[in-house]
Each structure stands twice: as structure tokens, then as C-alpha cells.
Design a protein around this motif. Structure first.
Motif, PDB file in Angstrom:
ATOM      1  N   LEU A   1       0.826  -1.205   0.000  1.00 18.49           N
ATOM      2  CA  LEU A   1       0.000   0.000   0.000  1.00 18.49           C
ATOM      3  C   LEU A   1       0.863   1.259   0.000  1.00 18.49           C
ATOM      4  N   LEU A   2       1.881   1.250   0.851  1.00 14.38           N
ATOM      5  CA  LEU A   2       2.797   2.395   0.875  1.00 14.38           C
ATOM      6  C   LEU A   2       3.470   2.583  -0.475  1.00 14.38           C
ATOM      7  N   ALA A   3       3.904   1.487  -1.085  1.00  8.94           N
ATOM      8  CA  ALA A   3       4.585   1.565  -2.376  1.00  8.94           C
ATOM      9  C   ALA A   3       3.645   2.098  -3.456  1.00  8.94           C
ATOM     10  N   LEU A   4       2.407   1.610  -3.483  1.00  6.82           N
ATOM     11  CA  LEU A   4       1.449   2.079  -4.488  1.00  6.82           C
ATOM     12  C   LEU A   4       1.087   3.535  -4.277  1.00  6.82           C
ATOM     13  N   HIS A   5       1.122   4.003  -3.036  1.00  9.30           N
ATOM     14  CA  HIS A   5       0.815   5.408  -2.739  1.00  9.30           C
ATOM     15  C   HIS A   5       2.002   6.320  -3.031  1.00  9.30           C
ATOM     16  N   THR A   6       3.167   5.751  -3.285  1.00  9.88           N
ATOM     17  CA  THR A   6       4.352   6.579  -3.508  1.00  9.88           C
ATOM     18  C   THR A   6       5.018   6.305  -4.849  1.00  9.88           C
ATOM     19  N   GLY A   7       4.317   5.627  -5.754  1.00 12.94           N
ATOM     20  CA  GLY A   7       4.846   5.421  -7.098  1.00 12.94           C
ATOM     21  C   GLY A   7       5.905   4.354  -7.199  1.00 12.94           C
ATOM     22  N   ALA A   8       5.919   3.413  -6.270  1.00 10.96           N
ATOM     23  CA  ALA A   8       6.909   2.330  -6.299  1.00 10.96           C
ATOM     24  C   ALA A   8       6.206   0.993  -6.538  1.00 10.96           C
ATOM     25  N   ALA A   9       5.502   0.893  -7.658  1.00 11.46           N
ATOM     26  CA  ALA A   9       4.723  -0.314  -7.941  1.00 11.46           C
ATOM     27  C   ALA A   9       5.604  -1.557  -8.053  1.00 11.46           C
ATOM     28  N   GLY A  10       6.820  -1.396  -8.516  1.00 12.53           N
ATOM     29  CA  GLY A  10       7.722  -2.547  -8.621  1.00 12.53           C
ATOM     30  C   GLY A  10       8.014  -3.157  -7.260  1.00 12.53           C
ATOM     31  N   ILE A  11       8.199  -2.310  -6.254  1.00 12.20           N
ATOM     32  CA  ILE A  11       8.417  -2.809  -4.895  1.00 12.20           C
ATOM     33  C   ILE A  11       7.166  -3.515  -4.396  1.00 12.20           C
ATOM     34  N   ALA A  12       5.999  -2.955  -4.690  1.00  8.29           N
ATOM     35  CA  ALA A  12       4.746  -3.597  -4.281  1.00  8.29           C
ATOM     36  C   ALA A  12       4.636  -4.990  -4.887  1.00  8.29           C
ATOM     37  N   ASP A  13       4.925  -5.114  -6.178  1.00 11.36           N
ATOM     38  CA  ASP A  13       4.833  -6.420  -6.836  1.00 11.36           C
ATOM     39  C   ASP A  13       5.768  -7.433  -6.185  1.00 11.36           C
ATOM     40  N   SER A  14       6.989  -7.016  -5.917  1.00 17.80           N
ATOM     41  CA  SER A  14       7.968  -7.928  -5.316  1.00 17.80           C
ATOM     42  C   SER A  14       7.531  -8.376  -3.927  1.00 17.80           C
ATOM     43  N   LEU A  15       7.077  -7.437  -3.117  1.00 18.41           N
ATOM     44  CA  LEU A  15       6.617  -7.769  -1.765  1.00 18.41           C
ATOM     45  C   LEU A  15       5.467  -8.781  -1.802  1.00 18.41           C
ATOM     46  N   LEU A  16       4.521  -8.543  -2.683  1.00 18.81           N
ATOM     47  CA  LEU A  16       3.332  -9.391  -2.725  1.00 18.81           C
ATOM     48  C   LEU A  16       3.647 -10.767  -3.285  1.00 18.81           C
ATOM     49  N   GLU A  17       4.520 -10.842  -4.278  1.00 13.99           N
ATOM     50  CA  GLU A  17       4.917 -12.145  -4.813  1.00 13.99           C
ATOM     51  C   GLU A  17       5.604 -12.976  -3.736  1.00 13.99           C
ATOM     52  N   ARG A  18       6.477 -12.345  -2.962  1.00 15.62           N
ATOM     53  CA  ARG A  18       7.177 -13.065  -1.902  1.00 15.62           C
ATOM     54  C   ARG A  18       6.212 -13.503  -0.803  1.00 15.62           C
ATOM     55  N   ALA A  19       5.258 -12.642  -0.460  1.00  8.75           N
ATOM     56  CA  ALA A  19       4.282 -13.000   0.568  1.00  8.75           C
ATOM     57  C   ALA A  19       3.411 -14.160   0.116  1.00  8.75           C
TER      58      ALA A  19
ATOM     59  N   LEU B   1      -5.245  -9.228  -4.412  1.00  7.68           N
ATOM     60  CA  LEU B   1      -5.969  -8.018  -4.811  1.00  7.68           C
ATOM     61  C   LEU B   1      -5.020  -6.826  -4.949  1.00  7.68           C
ATOM     62  N   LEU B   2      -4.083  -6.697  -4.020  1.00  7.81           N
ATOM     63  CA  LEU B   2      -3.142  -5.589  -4.109  1.00  7.81           C
ATOM     64  C   LEU B   2      -2.200  -5.755  -5.297  1.00  7.81           C
ATOM     65  N   ARG B   3      -1.845  -7.011  -5.599  1.00 13.10           N
ATOM     66  CA  ARG B   3      -1.032  -7.235  -6.798  1.00 13.10           C
ATOM     67  C   ARG B   3      -1.828  -6.863  -8.051  1.00 13.10           C
ATOM     68  N   SER B   4      -3.127  -7.164  -8.055  1.00  8.57           N
ATOM     69  CA  SER B   4      -3.970  -6.781  -9.180  1.00  8.57           C
ATOM     70  C   SER B   4      -4.113  -5.268  -9.274  1.00  8.57           C
ATOM     71  N   TRP B   5      -4.061  -4.588  -8.130  1.00  8.21           N
ATOM     72  CA  TRP B   5      -4.152  -3.130  -8.171  1.00  8.21           C
ATOM     73  C   TRP B   5      -2.959  -2.543  -8.925  1.00  8.21           C
ATOM     74  N   SER B   6      -1.809  -3.108  -8.698  1.00  4.36           N
ATOM     75  CA  SER B   6      -0.626  -2.673  -9.446  1.00  4.36           C
ATOM     76  C   SER B   6      -0.829  -2.898 -10.941  1.00  4.36           C
ATOM     77  N   SER B   7      -1.446  -4.041 -11.306  1.00 10.07           N
ATOM     78  CA  SER B   7      -1.731  -4.317 -12.716  1.00 10.07           C
ATOM     79  C   SER B   7      -2.712  -3.296 -13.278  1.00 10.07           C
ATOM     80  N   LEU B   8      -3.716  -2.923 -12.490  1.00 12.53           N
ATOM     81  CA  LEU B   8      -4.706  -1.946 -12.936  1.00 12.53           C
ATOM     82  C   LEU B   8      -4.038  -0.617 -13.279  1.00 12.53           C
ATOM     83  N   LEU B   9      -3.106  -0.176 -12.455  1.00 12.28           N
ATOM     84  CA  LEU B   9      -2.433   1.092 -12.697  1.00 12.28           C
ATOM     85  C   LEU B   9      -1.604   1.046 -13.975  1.00 12.28           C
TER      86      LEU B   9
END
Length: 792
Positions: free
Chosen positions: A469-487, A503-511
Motif C-alpha cells: 500500500l505504501l509503495a502504491l501510494h508513492t509510485g513504487a509499484a515494482g516494490i509492491a509487486d515484489s513484496l506481494l509475490e514473496r508474501a 488483490l493488491l497485486r492486481s491493483w498494481s496491474s490496474l495502474l
């Protein structure tokens, strides 16, 4: 003949065995020394019956020594020592052909001596599909559908004896084992040794054979070998469904219960893994004190979904159940309502640590239901300061969150779980207090710390989700994807948190402009809010107004049911744009106001408010409220950090573009800036909308090229540029807008909704374009437009 053995005319042999038998029966292969060693039910006796039809064949009898011909010895494993000695002597007489049939077990010394003097072996194998079909046809006098043949093969594993018992009971529509087929096995079950029976009963219940050693009177290996020799088992030691059903039906219930009960006693005394045995007892419907104790012990070792069933089985068996652990298993498996009811009941009656543990379960369940304020209160009351702090931050109580973190319980062990949760809370607090990028790094490290131990942790949210969530709110979608894949790979939070991570990984895809993938099944209220947000966002980006209108009612329902909190701003932003698009801003306004109030309570943290300003900017643009849109442009310009800077520049470009002021170079740079911070679709749309609003043909081509590149479609070739200029020179600005949307696949109605004109007007534009370009048909017009716009 022994009951249950196939008749000679039922024998179905593979071709090599068929040729060998023909040669033996005719005397062409004389003299022979052959062994036929196979488990029961593989057709040994039927094979000897076939050979007995030969002119010189005879059955073995004690005390009678033939002068020649072919001597057939059946069931040699049942012969006594004296008889086996006679057969061994006959094996030395070259005048006499000899075929000896026996099971692999038992293997007395005399039989081993006989087999050692034979020169070859006839191998009887399970039926393949073709031979099984042949056997069924021969037995029934008719062919069966493929579905019945497949069912018979799966049910019998192709073991000939099982096939012959099943065949007479099959019908063209058979899909389950006919009850009459089970009675065919009574003789075979009755003559099993006690140890072989125990082995087979255990296997029929799903208990691995290696758990049986303490229950057998003889060596475990010998008992398993006897069970294999019975013909009930496949080559790999598994029990075909037909044999398992026969054992459950024909072995007395008290005998089966005694075996399974003894297994339970043995395992309880030894300790160790209980899950396999508990699963077998559960499948067999075993109850009672001993089974209940196994269920209760296994529930502590099992995954949550199975643990829920085991807790229930233990309670039904009358064994005491830890209601807190049961509630925790229910919550982890996603059964939030039962978990809440059970935890609430424990809180009302228990004391001390058990009451606090129940409060933690209830708090986690409430968080997943979106009730973060109540969840935080329970965590505070239970002494879980870090978990309480996350919830308090989410509802706008930063000072209370800081106090909860400061009042850390020093008596609790510093486990990885405790450290990860505390670190994640610190990172989220830092993101509210400052715009320091280190806040995201703190949460990322917390997520990685939790990965080795997070599989069975009951959490209100995971550090990975908070970091995403923090990454998506700050323009770091790549970090979000990595975190969610590992989780997801580490299964952090088990089944309960998996939908949130997806769902959060899909949000990155939506953007990025990709189609989001929603997790299947029922979702917790918080997850449903994000799922509806994704559906709304996908419909808006696809300019699918009809779907957007249908989904909007779900969106409004989701917002009404889910209180506004800091971690729900992403879907709220999508809903703000959708509300403007469908003309329902007034109904959504109170919820959006709550979001801004929450941010003000937190001191307007730019980390969390920037993305919402961007969404509300577009809502105001759609609503044609330029003054309100300029307020969001100003807020973005005042926010620190590269993400806010990229949005601020893009926002200023949007306002100019809408006024008809298109600076192609500046728009190109702003669109690429959006792409760089993960807003790929927004960047492509900014460039595309600027392209259809400029009167400069070269700028139009350049911006269309930018839009295509940002959408991953490649750049424009010189030939395509020339074609675009040629077509563009003939079309008006509005016609270029319509052409772009038609080529994108929108209907006339969707284009009209997008451009605020009627579908009839869109049709008139298409007719004029066809005339200007000299297109001979609508398909010819579309082909020219695709080439001109590089959409072919």
C-alpha cells in the motif's frame, strides 16, 4: 475350482503370453519349466485351466509320478513340505514339462527350491485399457461406453481379479461401485491372515502402512507382502477403490474399529505427527475417546482448514477442545463469523491469558471485516501494542498509536513475528509523521523478516500488504509487486491473507492498464471493497460505461458497509472518479469527506494524500469543476517527493490540455513521468487525449506515438507517420477523437458517453469520415483509420 476365480473363457492375455501358452499347450515348447508367480486375482488358475486343455496335460497329485507330458501345479504356496519335495524332484526329470503357479507369499523353503529349478516365468500383468474393455465385453456380451470403461479402470486399477468381480454388475450408466460387486469378495476377505487384514483395513482407511508395526504379530514387511499377495493391492502398494470399498463393507465394524483404535493409542503414546492418522480416522468416520484425542492433537499440527474439521471432530467425539485455538483456526481459514462468535464467548467467560488470546483472535477477524477502530481497541486491551498501533493509525489516531508502540510488552519473547509486526507499525507511523522514504524501507524489511514464520500467523494485516500500500501510494509499484509475490510464495497469513495479497497485486496491474485478476470465492468485507474497486477501475479504463453503472451500485454498497480508513484510500479514489462519471457524486460525497477528515486528523500526510488528490482531480475534471480541480493541482504541487512532482506536472498538463493548450514536449515528458511512477495507463491517456486535442498534425503524431509506447505498442514508423499526417489532414479535431475511439473498439454509445455527444452524432461523424477518405465500406474506413493511427 476356487470361488471367485475367473473362468478359462474369461482369461484375457497380452499377445506375448498368449503365444507362449499356445506353444506350451500344443507341445511345441516341450519340455517346459515355467513359474507363474502373481498375486491372487491375476488369473494363475485360469491360465493353468487353459493349459490343461492340452492333450498331454495333467494336474499334480501326491504320489503319482508321470512318465512325460505337461504337469500343472496350482497354488503351490499352499502345498506342504512333502508335496513340494515331490515337485522339486519332478523339476529334475527332463521328460516331464512343469508349470508351477503360486502367490508371492507365503514363500516356504520348499517352494523356493522348486522355483529355483525352473527356467522361465509367465508374467501376468494388470489390464491396460484395451484388455480391460475386451474383458468387460466378453463378460457382459456387449460393449460398454467409454465412461464405464474408464470408471472400471480407475476403480480396479486393472487388476484382473477385481475386474472380473466388477464386470457382471456393470450397466451402461454405472458411475459408482454396485453393492452386489462387493459381496464377490467375501471368500477372499475371509481367508486373509489377521496381520494382512490389519494392513488392508489400515490402508483402506488411508493410514500409511509404516504406522502399523506395533499392531502386527509378525514382521511388518511380511504382513505387507501377504497383503500384496492377496491381490487387493496395486504394484505400488496402494489400494484400488473397489478393494477399499469391499474391505469397509466386509470386515466387521468392530474389527475395523479395533485396528484404528489401536493405531490411535499407539500414536498418542509415541507422539509426533498426527495429521495423517487423524485424516484417516476422519475419513473412516471413527469416533470415541481415542479418536477424539488424536483429532485434538492433530488440530494443533494441521493447516487451518483441516484444523477446523479436526476441532469439530474432537468435540463431537467428546474430547475437550481448546476454544481459542479453534477460533484461531476458523479465522485463519477465512471463517470470520464463527471465529468472532467463538472468541467473543471465550472473552465473556475466560480469564487471564485465555481471555487476551481470544481478544487477539476477535481483533484480527474484525480487521478483516473492516472494523479497524474496534479491532485496535481489542488489541490495546489484550496488550498487543504494535498490532493496536497499526489499527489506530488507520483510523486517524496517530498520537495514540505512538503511545501504544511505546508501551511495548517487555515480557513477551522477541520472536521474528513480534519484531516484524513492531517494525511494520513503526514504518507506517513514520509514513504518517514524515515524507521520509525510509518509512517504506522499514516496512519492506519487516515483511521480509516475517516470511519464514508467517504461514500460520493470525494477523489483521501483513507487513507485505502494508508495504505494498505504501509503495502504491508513492509510485513504487515494482516494490509492491515484489513484496506481494514473496508474501504469496511464503503463504504469509495463510488462506486468510492470500486474497488481500492477490488483490493488491492486481491493483498494481490496474495502474499499468492491464486487466486485473480477482481471486475466486467469497471475500471478507475489506477484500470485497478492493475487489469492487478493481472492477470499477477496469470498467472506467475500458470506457465501459454500462459495466461501470452496474458495478457502481456494488461500489456504493461496499463503501456503506466498510468504514473509511487510511488503508482503503485506493478504492475510495477509484470510487470518487466513478461517482463523477455516473453522475452520483452527491451520494458518495459523505464518504469522500470522511477520507479527507481522516487525513486532516493525521496532519495531511503527503505519502497517503497524494494519490487521492490525483483521483479527485480527475473526478473534478469529469464533473467540469475547474476551480475544484485547480485546488488538487495546487495540493499536488505543494507535496514533496518525486511521486508528487510527477503527478503535479501531469495535473498541470491536464488542465492546459482541457483548455486546448497542448505543449507536445511538456505533455510527452509528463506522460512518461507518470509511466515511470507506475501510472502507465494514466500516462498513455494523457498523451492520447492531448493528441486528439491539438491542431498541430506533427504534435498529434508525436503524442500518439508516445501513447502507443507507454501502452507497450511500439513506436510509429516513417510510413505510418506519413499516413497519419495524410489522414489527419483530411479530418477535423472531433473526427480524429471519434476515429481514435472507434479503432480502440468502443461502441457508438460508449464514444458518445466519453465525448458527451449522442450516439447518432458519432454515426454522422463516421459517415463524413468515410466520404472524406473515399472509403468504399465501413471495413475499408476502419482499415484506413487503423493504418493511420497505427492500431493495425
Amino acid at each position: 475350482m476356487i470361488p471367485g476365480h475367473p473362468q478359462p473363457d474369461e482369461l484375457v492375455l497380452d499377445e506375448p503370453t498368449r503365444r507362449l501358452c499356445a506353444a506350451v499347450a500344443s507341445g511345441e515348447a516341450a519340455p517346459v519349466r515355467l513359474a507363474v508367480v502373481a498375486p491372487g486375482g491375476y488369473g494363475k488358475s485360469a491360465l493353468l485351466d487353459l493349459l490343461a486343455a492340452g492333450p498331454e496335460a495333467a494336474r499334480f497329485r501326491r504320489g503319482i509320478r508321470p512318465d512325460g507330458g505337461l504337469l500343472l501345479v496350482d497354488d503351490a504356496h499352499l502345498l506342504g513340505d512333502a508335496a513340494l519335495a515331490e515337485v522339486a524332484d519332478l523339476a529334475l526329470d527332463d521328460r516331464v514339462g512343469l508349470v508351477v503357479a503360486a502367490r508371492p507369499r507365503p514363500r516356504p523353503a520348499g517352494l523356493a527350491a522348486v522355483l529355483g529349478r525352473l527356467r522361465g516365468q509367465v508374467v501376468l500383468r494388470p489390464f491396460d485399457r484395451a484388455r480391460l474393455r475386451e474383458c468387460l465385453t466378453a463378460a457382459a456380451g456387449r460393449a460398454f461406453p467409454d465412461e464405464v470403461v474408464d470408471f472400471a479402470l480407475a476403480t480396479t486399477a486393472g487388476i484382473p481379479g477385481l475386474v472380473h468381480r466388477l464386470a457382471p454388475h456393470l450397466r451402461p450408466d454405472t458411475t459408482t461401485v454396485p453393492p452386489g460387486a462387493l459381496e464377490e469378495f467375501r471368500f477372499d476377505v475371509d481367508r486373509l491372515t489377521p496381520d494382512a487384514t490389519r494392513v488392508l483395513v489400515a490402508l483402506a482407511a488411508g493410514v500409511p502402512a509404516d504406522l502399523l508395526a506395533g499392531l502386527l504379530t509378525g514382521p511388518a514387511g511380511e504382513a505387507v507382502a501377504e497383503a500384496r499377495a492377496s491381490g487387493f493391492l496395486t504394484a505400488d502398494g496402494s489400494l484400488p477403490p473397489l478393494a477399499a470399498a469391499a474391505l469397509r463393507e466386509l470386515v466387521p465394524a468392530e474389527q475395523r474399529a479395533a485396528v484404528l483404535g489401536a493405531l490411535a493409542d499407539q500414536r498418542l503414546q509415541r507422539g509426533g505427527a498426527m495429521v495423517d492418522l487423524a485424516g484417516a480416522l476422519l475419513a473412516a468416520g471413527t469416533s470415541g475417546d481415542r479418536a477424539g484425542a488424536v483429532y485434538a492433537a492433530a488440530a494443533e499440527q494441521a493447516d487451518p482448514a483441516l484444523a477446523v474439521r479436526l476441532h469439530e471432530a474432537a468435540a463431537e467425539a467428546g474430547h475437550p477442545v481448546d476454544e481459542v485455538r479453534r477460533a484461531e483456526a476458523e479465522a485463519l481459514s477465512g471463517a470470520l463469523d464463527p471465529a468472532l462468535r467463538r472468541a467473543d464467548a471465550v472473552m465473556a467467560t475466560a480469564t487471564g491469558e485465555r481471555r487476551a488470546a481470544a481478544a487477539n483472535v476477535a481483533a484480527a477477524a474484525l480487521a478483516h471485516r473492516g472494523q479497524l477502530a474496534r479491532s485496535a481497541e481489542l488489541y490495546q486491551w489484550a496488550g498487543s501494542g504494535a498490532l493496536a498501533a497499526v489499527g489506530l493509525l488507520a483510523v486517524g489516531r496517530a498520537d495514540d498509536a505512538e503511545k501504544a508502540l511505546s508501551a511495548n510488552d517487555t515480557t513477551a519473547p522477541p520472536t521474528l513475528l513480534a519484531g516484524a509486526v513492531h517494525s511494520a507499525a513503526r514504518g507506517v507511523l513514520a509514513s504518517v509523521r514524515t515524507a521520509d522514504p525510509a518509512a517504506l524501507a522499514t516496512v519492506v524489511r519487516a515483511a521480509e523478516m516475517l516470511e519464514p514464520v508467517g504461514h500460520d500467523a493470525l494477523l489483521p494485516d501483513s507487513p507485505a500488504a502494508l508495504g505494498a500500500l505504501l509503495a502504491l501510494h508513492t509510485g513504487a509499484a515494482g516494490i509492491a509487486d515484489s513484496l506481494l509475490e514473496r508474501a504469496l510464495a511464503a503463504r504469509v497469513g495463510g488462506a486468510l491473507l492470500e486474497p488481500r495479497h492477490r488483490l493488491l497485486r492486481s491493483w498494481s496491474s490496474l495502474l499499468r492498464g492491464e486487466e486485473p485478476v480477482l481471486p475466486p470465492g467469497d471475500l471478507a468485507p475489506r477484500d470485497w471493497l478492493f475487489a469492487v474497486g478493481l472492477a470499477v477501475g477496469a470498467a472506467r479504463r475500458g470506457t465501459d460505461l454500462s459495466t461501470l453503472r452496474r458495478t457502481w451500485e456494488q461500489a456504493h454498497d461496499a463503501v456503506v458497509r466498510h468504514p473509511v480508513d487510511l488503508f482503503s484510500l485506493l478504492p475510495l479514489g477509484e470510487f470518487a472518479v466513478a461517482a463523477a462519471r455516473v453522475g452520483d457524486r452527491e451520494r458518495f460525497a459523505p464518504h469522500l469527506a470522511q477520507a479527507w477528515d481522516l487525513l486532516r486528523d493525521l496532519g495531511d500526510p503527503p505519502v497517503w494524500s497524494t494519490a487521492l488528490h490525483w483521483s479527485c482531480l480527475h473526478a473534478e475534471i469529469i464533473a467540469e469543476r475547474p476551480d475544484a480541480a485547480d485546488e488538487h493541482v495546487g495540493a499536488l504541487a505543494a507535496a514533496p517527493g518525486p511521486f508528487a512532482s510527477a503527478l503535479a506536472e501531469a495535473a498541470q498538463c491536464w488542465r492546459r490540455v482541457l483548455r486546448g493548450e497542448v505543449d507536445a514536449e511538456r505533455v510527452d515528458a509528463a506522460a512518461r513521468g507518470l509511466h515511470a511512477v507506475g501510472l502507465c495507463w494514466d500516462g498513455a491517456r494523457l498523451a492520447g487525449q492531448a493528441a486528439i486535442r491539438t491542431s498541430d498534425r506533427k504534435a498529434m503524431v508525436s503524442l500518439l506515438d508516445c501513447a502507443r509506447v507507454l501502452q507497450g505498442q511500439g513506436s510509429v514508423t516513417p510510413q505510418q507517420e506519413e499516413s497519419s499526417e495524410r489522414v489527419g489532414a483530411r479530418l477535423s479535431e472531433r473526427e480524429l477523437q471519434v476515429a481514435t475511439l472507434v479503432v480502440d473498439g468502443l461502441t457508438y454509445k460508449q464514444i458518445g458517453d466519453r465525448l458527451f455527444i449522442s450516439a447518432k452524432t458519432v454515426e454522422h461523424h463516421m459517415a463524413r469520415m468515410r466520404a472524406r477518405l473515399g472509403a468504399t465500406s465501413r471495413s475499408d474506413l476502419l482499415a484506413q483509420l487503423r493504418v493511420a493511427l497505427d492500431r493495425g
